[in-house]
Write an enzyme that holds these catalytic residues in place. Sequence first.
Site, PDB file in Angstrom:
ATOM      1  N   ASP A 114      44.299  25.178 -13.727  1.00 18.65           N
ATOM      2  CA  ASP A 114      43.990  24.488 -12.279  1.00 18.65           C
ATOM      3  C   ASP A 114      44.566  24.879 -11.303  1.00 18.65           C
ATOM      4  O   ASP A 114      45.802  24.948 -11.296  1.00 18.65           O
ATOM      5  CB  ASP A 114      44.599  22.853 -12.801  1.00 18.65           C
ATOM      6  CG  ASP A 114      44.166  21.907 -11.673  1.00 18.65           C
ATOM      7  OD1 ASP A 114      44.807  21.903 -10.584  1.00 18.65           O
ATOM      8  OD2 ASP A 114      43.182  21.199 -11.838  1.00 18.65           O
ATOM      9  N   GLY A 115      43.860  25.099 -10.214  1.00 16.75           N
ATOM     10  CA  GLY A 115      44.619  25.587  -9.096  1.00 16.75           C
ATOM     11  C   GLY A 115      45.535  24.790  -8.212  1.00 16.75           C
ATOM     12  O   GLY A 115      46.413  25.216  -7.659  1.00 16.75           O
ATOM     13  N   ASP A 132      38.233  28.186  -2.664  1.00 23.02           N
ATOM     14  CA  ASP A 132      36.621  27.879  -2.901  1.00 23.02           C
ATOM     15  C   ASP A 132      36.567  27.494  -4.258  1.00 23.02           C
ATOM     16  O   ASP A 132      35.753  28.099  -4.904  1.00 23.02           O
ATOM     17  CB  ASP A 132      35.947  29.167  -2.504  1.00 23.02           C
ATOM     18  CG  ASP A 132      34.617  29.186  -2.519  1.00 23.02           C
ATOM     19  OD1 ASP A 132      34.247  27.919  -2.222  1.00 23.02           O
ATOM     20  OD2 ASP A 132      34.014  30.101  -2.639  1.00 23.02           O
TER      21      ASP A 132
END
Length: 251
Positions: A114-115, A132
């Site tokens: 998970d970013g 993005d």
Amino acid sequence: MSTPIDIREEGGVRTLHFGSEWVQGAMRIRKPNALELAYTREMMAGLLLRDADSWPLHALVIGLGAASLVKFLYHHCPRVRIQVVEIEPRVVAAARQFFRLPDEDARLAIHIGDGAEYVLDTQRRFDCILVDGYDRNARAGALDTLPFYQATRTLLNEQGLMAANLFGRSRGFRASLERILTAFDDRAVAFPSCDSGNVVAFGAAGEPIAVPVAELRERAQALKDRTGMDLLPTVTRLEQAGHLPGGRLIL
């Protein structure tokens, strides 16, 4: 992600979809390392704002998609080391199979995760962070929150720039930009919307930026000559939209 990953081709362009009509990435088959979508080109506009001979050296890409940004950095910025964070392993597999994602090596690392969690946990620093990441309904979730943007800023070094694609947030666009402005102490700007409806926002840390429009055009022409990517229309749109007060881009 339980939705299907669809690969389509039309007119020599291969596109990535997450079970919907939303285009999550694109590659012109004859130019696999070029940035096909206008918003991805504008996400690389940091090359006009910092010294393109030495920037970026360390890049974080959150959301792989069709690997367009990663491939551009990898092939046109030979000194950069790229860390990718992608939550869905099947996207990585699709990028390798259909979009010519380079193999991992000393310059390219891919983390499945998970970013938003990554930026909170890592101790690494970057001079380029590209955000993005979207689901099948073009929602960014935790990647469009004030804590995320604040954490992102803490990872930026003295040459640091963050670029975020605000596509899919048309109703909440102003709120998204306000969060970025708050996180970056007003050192942020949203570029005029692309024809596709994408809006790219930049947040800056470290050394201030003040680039005259004439120099922006010179840098854009040099970048076009070197990489084939044309940001001259972006400079014109910034000027027409009144984003260059006193004839300079200040950030």
